[in-house]
Motif scaffolding. Structure first.
Motif, PDB file in Angstrom:
ATOM      1  N   VAL A   1       0.829  -1.208   0.000  1.00 35.56           N
ATOM      2  CA  VAL A   1       0.000   0.000   0.000  1.00 35.56           C
ATOM      3  C   VAL A   1       0.861   1.254   0.000  1.00 35.56           C
ATOM      4  CG1 VAL A   1      -1.740   1.311   1.259  1.00 35.56           C
ATOM      5  CG2 VAL A   1      -1.940  -1.195   1.070  1.00 35.56           C
ATOM      6  N   SER A   2       1.861   1.303   0.877  1.00 35.56           N
ATOM      7  CA  SER A   2       2.697   2.505   0.906  1.00 35.56           C
ATOM      8  C   SER A   2       3.545   2.591  -0.354  1.00 35.56           C
ATOM      9  CB  SER A   2       3.558   2.536   2.173  1.00 35.56           C
ATOM     10  OG  SER A   2       4.418   1.417   2.222  1.00 35.56           O
ATOM     11  N   GLY A   3       3.881   1.442  -0.918  1.00 36.72           N
ATOM     12  CA  GLY A   3       4.608   1.436  -2.188  1.00 36.72           C
ATOM     13  C   GLY A   3       3.781   2.067  -3.297  1.00 36.72           C
ATOM     14  N   PHE A   4       2.510   1.719  -3.340  1.00 32.32           N
ATOM     15  CA  PHE A   4       1.608   2.316  -4.329  1.00 32.32           C
ATOM     16  C   PHE A   4       1.573   3.837  -4.193  1.00 32.32           C
ATOM     17  CE2 PHE A   4      -2.530   4.140  -5.207  1.00 32.32           C
ATOM     18  CZ  PHE A   4      -2.790   3.721  -6.511  1.00 32.32           C
ATOM     19  N   ILE A   5       1.478   4.301  -2.950  1.00 33.90           N
ATOM     20  CA  ILE A   5       1.391   5.758  -2.730  1.00 33.90           C
ATOM     21  C   ILE A   5       2.712   6.440  -3.105  1.00 33.90           C
ATOM     22  CG2 ILE A   5       1.054   7.550  -0.959  1.00 33.90           C
ATOM     23  CD1 ILE A   5      -0.758   5.413   0.503  1.00 33.90           C
TER      24      ILE A   5
ATOM     25  N   ILE B   1       2.477  11.273   2.558  1.00 35.44           N
ATOM     26  CA  ILE B   1       1.654  10.747   3.649  1.00 35.44           C
ATOM     27  C   ILE B   1       1.726  11.677   4.851  1.00 35.44           C
ATOM     28  CG2 ILE B   1       1.418   8.858   5.294  1.00 35.44           C
ATOM     29  CD1 ILE B   1       2.259   6.941   3.131  1.00 35.44           C
ATOM     30  N   LEU B   2       0.544  12.124   5.326  1.00 36.00           N
ATOM     31  CA  LEU B   2       0.491  13.035   6.470  1.00 36.00           C
ATOM     32  C   LEU B   2       0.373  12.281   7.782  1.00 36.00           C
ATOM     33  CD1 LEU B   2      -2.015  15.508   4.842  1.00 36.00           C
ATOM     34  CD2 LEU B   2       0.364  16.042   5.425  1.00 36.00           C
TER      35      LEU B   2
ATOM     36  N   SER C   1      -0.195  16.402  -3.583  1.00 39.34           N
ATOM     37  CA  SER C   1       1.037  15.664  -3.883  1.00 39.34           C
ATOM     38  C   SER C   1       0.813  14.589  -4.943  1.00 39.34           C
ATOM     39  CB  SER C   1       1.593  15.019  -2.607  1.00 39.34           C
ATOM     40  OG  SER C   1       0.759  13.955  -2.173  1.00 39.34           O
ATOM     41  N   LEU C   2      -0.446  14.234  -5.173  1.00 38.74           N
ATOM     42  CA  LEU C   2      -0.734  13.179  -6.149  1.00 38.74           C
ATOM     43  C   LEU C   2      -0.997  13.776  -7.528  1.00 38.74           C
ATOM     44  CD1 LEU C   2      -3.083  10.867  -4.037  1.00 38.74           C
ATOM     45  CD2 LEU C   2      -0.795  10.279  -4.902  1.00 38.74           C
ATOM     46  N   PRO C   3      -0.641  13.062  -8.584  1.00 37.16           N
ATOM     47  CA  PRO C   3      -0.800  13.598  -9.945  1.00 37.16           C
ATOM     48  C   PRO C   3      -2.201  13.363 -10.504  1.00 37.16           C
ATOM     49  CG  PRO C   3       0.322  11.494 -10.030  1.00 37.16           C
ATOM     50  CD  PRO C   3       0.036  11.765  -8.585  1.00 37.16           C
ATOM     51  N   PHE C   4      -3.125  12.844  -9.659  1.00 37.19           N
ATOM     52  CA  PHE C   4      -4.478  12.586 -10.151  1.00 37.19           C
ATOM     53  C   PHE C   4      -5.475  12.810  -9.030  1.00 37.19           C
ATOM     54  CE2 PHE C   4      -2.123   8.471  -9.644  1.00 37.19           C
ATOM     55  CZ  PHE C   4      -2.563   8.168  -8.381  1.00 37.19           C
ATOM     56  N   HIS C   5      -6.757  12.817  -9.385  1.00 38.55           N
ATOM     57  CA  HIS C   5      -7.792  13.055  -8.401  1.00 38.55           C
ATOM     58  C   HIS C   5      -8.330  11.753  -7.838  1.00 38.55           C
ATOM     59  CE1 HIS C   5      -7.693  17.300  -8.528  1.00 38.55           C
ATOM     60  NE2 HIS C   5      -7.826  17.335  -9.844  1.00 38.55           N
ATOM     61  N   LEU C   6      -9.361  11.887  -6.990  1.00 34.07           N
ATOM     62  CA  LEU C   6      -9.864  10.753  -6.237  1.00 34.07           C
ATOM     63  C   LEU C   6     -10.395   9.635  -7.134  1.00 34.07           C
ATOM     64  CD1 LEU C   6      -9.717  10.422  -3.279  1.00 34.07           C
ATOM     65  CD2 LEU C   6     -12.080  11.153  -3.072  1.00 34.07           C
ATOM     66  N   ALA C   7     -11.129  10.016  -8.191  1.00 34.71           N
ATOM     67  CA  ALA C   7     -11.720   8.992  -9.061  1.00 34.71           C
ATOM     68  C   ALA C   7     -10.608   8.123  -9.654  1.00 34.71           C
ATOM     69  CB  ALA C   7     -12.535   9.656 -10.164  1.00 34.71           C
ATOM     70  N   GLU C   8      -9.558   8.781 -10.076  1.00 34.67           N
ATOM     71  CA  GLU C   8      -8.477   8.014 -10.689  1.00 34.67           C
ATOM     72  C   GLU C   8      -7.711   7.199  -9.631  1.00 34.67           C
ATOM     73  OE1 GLU C   8      -6.206  10.239 -13.486  1.00 34.67           O
ATOM     74  OE2 GLU C   8      -4.678   8.637 -13.693  1.00 34.67           O
ATOM     75  N   PHE C   9      -7.560   7.787  -8.423  1.00 33.76           N
ATOM     76  CA  PHE C   9      -6.948   7.024  -7.336  1.00 33.76           C
ATOM     77  C   PHE C   9      -7.700   5.720  -7.159  1.00 33.76           C
ATOM     78  CE2 PHE C   9      -4.228   6.988  -3.506  1.00 33.76           C
ATOM     79  CZ  PHE C   9      -4.793   5.918  -2.839  1.00 33.76           C
ATOM     80  N   ARG C  10      -9.023   5.837  -7.073  1.00 37.31           N
ATOM     81  CA  ARG C  10      -9.849   4.644  -6.850  1.00 37.31           C
ATOM     82  C   ARG C  10      -9.620   3.613  -7.958  1.00 37.31           C
ATOM     83  NH1 ARG C  10     -14.226   8.368  -5.166  1.00 37.31           N
ATOM     84  NH2 ARG C  10     -14.377   8.209  -2.895  1.00 37.31           N
TER      85      ARG C  10
END
Lengths: 295, 295, 295, 295
Positions: free
Chosen positions: B23-27, B34-35, B67-76
């Motif tokens: 999981v942390s690898g994915f992030i 990570i906060l 910090s992420l290059p995409f939004h929530l929908a794409e994260f999912r």
């Protein structure tokens, strides 16, 4: 229920992307089974002047020893390059190796009885290579438990040599942690420096209130409605070291100083025991004058 | 100090080697910052019959949105394959999207005033699309705050239709969480089932003691020395749902039932507010009839 | 600071006008110097069915011994007519006469060490004429303190004779109070009856939750957020006697049953010690199945 | 359950033999039915220099109004000679006469909402003749409750005239008690002197720690493990007046200053409400810079 053997990795490093991924990746790569993980990112604060400029990351990870294909020495060897890259302060310990804890006591019994009860029942699974005291009061009690007792009197005149003697004994018995179980003496700066981060004191007030002598008298005079105790690392400055654990108990106007002392002793011994346990289990990481305690 | 926008991932899955790494690898791979990370491995216990046979892993991770290059929908979209592989129950939410919370109240004021004060000051940064009550008592107070108020009387005869009406209103306003702020009525099984894990109650005792009606009278009769309150998820069985938060306060023989009610109200409102906050922030994960609360 | 000798009058009687005036008038008439007075009127409650129909008055008064012109025997003689008139249950004790307390222990160390530490330092200024145990575990530790130790094994088959033996020993050593310091055995009804109001137990849960065996397992299974301990008088009904003192400590999902046991032990020993002290100082008056505790 | 009308006598005087007998004798002589009696003898201490040389006696007695053959004015008349003889500071109040309490607030909502909820439900059975604030924020909320609102801006330049205006308003509405419900301003010495013992403040720390501004920042910097709040009488010296009530809540390293503020607000409002209640019920007697609080 006896716990299986495990290793405890405690570490801190500058915050950046990917720390958890790198460290947990290293463990997973060797099929290490993680039993417990605690993480904390301390963000910098512009509004608190003592705050560090950059953030810092703290972690504590327990790994089942049997799940790894190598022992601690090899773990250290293999982990070092990653730790160096992340600029880590780190240590890893083995639950099978008992910590060596020296107790310093004076004439009050409550913390001593309490710690020896925990040691006797293996709740505190440590070695106590000796107890040192400035009084001979508890020699019989300590020796009955099969623990060597050293009487090192401290007077206004012999402080330097007395603390040198204390330090000599601690070194001789390879003491790793020193517990001031109501020792009631201010250690020498040399001793504080030599065992920085490894001397634990119990102060009988809820610090920062009532520093120094007779805190219950101070509390009675001030008329506070709760009294407390503070377990902290000892530094050269009296009662100012990083706080590990605190607790309080309610009192009221009907409680005399003596009542407060009595209620306070119960808080002191439990707070000291909790703080000591957190320290011994690698749960306490320091950050400037504060602690992260992964309960 | 306003917090930057962040996503909160809450998840649980069967325990195995490498979950955190994956999981942390994915992030980290997507440069996610990570906060806050909370992890918990629940080991199975042979000696507790209700215990699950296999261990289960729980996690909650806050990631800085920017910090992420995409939004929530794409994260999912991108995270789903990994989640499926790990057999995860998971959800991810966006701090910029306010939760919609419907309050159910009766004639007691303390939890209602308390929650509206927190909402007014944005300590609870939520939408309250409406308040529903079986009495008209607080219509003026609620409407003054600009919040719609619905009076849905409940009698011995109309329970089925009354709760159908409550459910209709909640659905109409797209309520996500229902808070029973001393609602004092037992909901219908249909409503409990429809909003499983999303109805939060405050019970005025330290459960499992004093289930049901008049717990302070029960406590007075029993002569307990502390009274408490319990915030829990509502299930079909009265006062038996998973406990989210509890607290107590000391009383003594001089306290009448009325004194206990008064002290108790202070515990009720703070315990409810804390439990609700933990729920809204994705800090509460359930495991059978227990909760993991990542404070 | 040593306290001057004093007498403690503990009494209860039906409530009526003038009780305080009559009792304090009696003391003042003999120039008795009152050090501490605690009073409580328990009003009847129509809404609690267990409530007494009439009110009852409770009092505890400490009088400086040297201020009175006579000794305790004469105090009793002179006070009796008034006490009879007021239909009092009463007793008066002398701080100079140490109470005789018998400890019953099993194989857990924490309450035993704790009580002996308090006894050794005279915080508990009592006589301990002996310790009785169903195991021989603590013989050495107890005898080292100069206290006789009796091993009275208890099996499924010998309960009647074992408790007869316990009672014989307590009578022989003129024990006034019996403390079950985690004795872990259910006493016989005969023993409970013979020492009604004088047997003190520590139960390792916050009663009325988790009666009986393995309360920490019960608490873990239920998922409560605080655990506690209860000091109570022993009656024939298991864990149902009048509650003297209780306390709790916060736990969370990360705490195993073993962690809960460890945290719990700290609560158990302080709650037992406080409850015992209140009892010995005449601070506990019973009213049906409840207690008035004049802290 | 509504309580019957009663009078509350609060008094203190030099300690001597027979005080309780004299006072309770006076009440009994007139067939007064005592509902509640609290007594405290404060003994002098040689080892605390601030301690008074002589002992002092404190009492609080509730008497059922209907049991006396006369009203309050006549009680005062008849009691005065005895009070004079005993050199008493005393007052007696009537539960049927509501206390007049003026609230001073600033821009924080939690104490204001909390107090108005208690007032609205009659838990606090007082008159609030007006609310005064240095900001106009809560005008609508206060006026909705039917309570007059006065906006008295305070700047660096107008302090003297602003506080003169505050005092004028309090006098005009015949305010008896002034509550600083997170008013966040230091009152003028004139106002402090004019309402000595009648101005109640809530300070957002566990005094004597963290006096003055930004106590949560101070607590965060120090790394304490519990934070608290203190309700005290206001004197000319900032945050140094007699402490009425205090409480604390546990925090840990993961709590930011903002988290601490949020947890702290819950403690602040309950501690203020408890302290105010004790004050209004005549339960708080001062002794030098300390309080006796007959809970």
């Amino acid at each position: 229920m006896h716990r299986e053997r495990f290793y405890t990795l405690s570490a801190s490093c500058p915050d950046r992307v990917g720390i958890v991924a790198r460290v947990s990746g290293f463990i997973a790569e060797h099929r290490g089974w993680i039993l417990e993980t605690s993480l904390h990112a301390e963000a910098p604060r512009a509004d608190v002047k003592e705050s560090e400029v950059d953030g810092r990351y703290f972690m504590r990870i327990e790994i089942k020893a049997a799940s790894l294909p190598f022992h601690l020495a090899e773990f250290r060897e293999r982990f070092r390059p990653l730790a160096d890259e992340l600029e880590m302060d780190w240590s890893i310990t083995d639950s099978a190796v008992k910590k060596r804890v020296v107790l310093l006591v004076s004439k009050q019994e409550h913390c001593l009885y309490d710690l020896l009860a925990r040691w006797q029942s293996k709740e505190l699974d440590i070695e106590i290579p000796c107890v040192i005291s400035n009084h001979d009061t508890f020699r019989g009690f300590v020796e009955w438990h099969g623990i060597p007792f050293h009487h090192v009197p401290v007077t206004a005149d012999n402080k330097a040599s007395a603390y040198a003697e204390v330090q000599r004994i601690v070194e001789e018995v390879r003491g790793e942690t020193i517990v001031l179980a109501r020792y009631m003496q201010v250690l020498s700066p040399e001793l504080c420096a030599a065992y920085r981060g490894r001397i634990i004191n119990i102060h009988h007030s809820f610090l920062p209130s009532f520093v120094g002598a007779k805190p219950y008298h101070q509390a009675w005079t001030k008329g506070v409605k709760l009294i407390g105790a503070t377990c902290h690392y000892v530094t050269e400055e009296l009662d100012q070291g990083p706080i590990i654990e605190q607790d309080v108990i309610r009192i009221d106007h009907s409680d005399s100083v003596e009542d407060m002392v009595r209620y306070g002793k119960d808080i002191e011994k439990t707070v000291l025991a909790r703080g000591l346990r957190y320290h011994l289990e690698g749960r306490v990481l320091t950050h400037g004058n504060k602690t992260i305690v992964f309960r």
